[in-house]
Every structure is written in structure tokens, then in C-alpha cells.
Motif scaffolding. Sequence first.
Motif, PDB file in Angstrom:
ATOM      1  N   LYS A 113       0.836  -1.203   0.000  1.00 26.59           N
ATOM      2  CA  LYS A 113       0.000   0.000   0.000  1.00 26.59           C
ATOM      3  C   LYS A 113       0.870   1.253   0.000  1.00 26.59           C
ATOM      4  O   LYS A 113       0.575   2.222  -0.699  1.00 26.59           O
ATOM      5  N   GLN A 114       1.955   1.217   0.765  1.00 26.20           N
ATOM      6  CA  GLN A 114       2.871   2.350   0.804  1.00 26.20           C
ATOM      7  C   GLN A 114       3.531   2.542  -0.565  1.00 26.20           C
ATOM      8  O   GLN A 114       3.660   3.670  -1.040  1.00 26.20           O
ATOM      9  N   ALA A 115       3.918   1.452  -1.196  1.00 27.06           N
ATOM     10  CA  ALA A 115       4.526   1.528  -2.516  1.00 27.06           C
ATOM     11  C   ALA A 115       3.557   2.129  -3.527  1.00 27.06           C
ATOM     12  O   ALA A 115       3.951   2.946  -4.372  1.00 27.06           O
ATOM     13  N   LEU A 116       2.298   1.749  -3.441  1.00 22.71           N
ATOM     14  CA  LEU A 116       1.289   2.305  -4.340  1.00 22.71           C
ATOM     15  C   LEU A 116       1.165   3.811  -4.147  1.00 22.71           C
ATOM     16  O   LEU A 116       1.094   4.571  -5.120  1.00 22.71           O
ATOM     17  N   GLU A 117       1.153   4.262  -2.900  1.00 18.49           N
ATOM     18  CA  GLU A 117       1.056   5.704  -2.634  1.00 18.49           C
ATOM     19  C   GLU A 117       2.278   6.445  -3.183  1.00 18.49           C
ATOM     20  O   GLU A 117       2.151   7.508  -3.791  1.00 18.49           O
ATOM     21  N   TYR A 118       3.459   5.887  -2.980  1.00 14.93           N
ATOM     22  CA  TYR A 118       4.660   6.505  -3.535  1.00 14.93           C
ATOM     23  C   TYR A 118       4.603   6.537  -5.064  1.00 14.93           C
ATOM     24  O   TYR A 118       5.006   7.520  -5.687  1.00 14.93           O
TER      25      TYR A 118
END
Length: 67
Positions: free
Chosen positions: A40-45
Motif C-alpha cells: 500500500k505504501q509503494a502504491l502511494e509513492y
Amino acid sequence: MPNDSHQRAAEFHQLAEHAHLAAAASHGKGDHLTGHELSKQALEYSRKAFEWSQEAHRESANSTEKA
């Protein structure tokens, strides 16, 4: 400045890459909860990198039109 937008886009691309790699490692170790959170963090980045890339493109187009 166009370079600022390009730099920010590059930074978010690198953050996304790191989060994707960490998520893959977590999934590989069976830690799916952590892997999911890192994904999820990777998607936001990745989203932020895309936004900054669009801004850099707009700035480049504007500077080309003025030249």
C-alpha cells in the motif's frame, strides 16, 4: 524550476521501488500483513511519483513554448 519536479518524481520512484522490494521480501518470508502494508505504501509513492512526473512534463512543455 523544472529540475525540482523531476527530482521529486525521481525520489518518489525510488521510494516506491524500495517499498516494493521490502513488500516482496516480507511476502517471501510469509509476513503477509507487513507485505500488504508495504505494498500500500509503494502504491502511494507510485501515485506521488506519477503526479510529480506530470508536473515535470507540464513545466518542460511550458519552458519549450516560451523558448
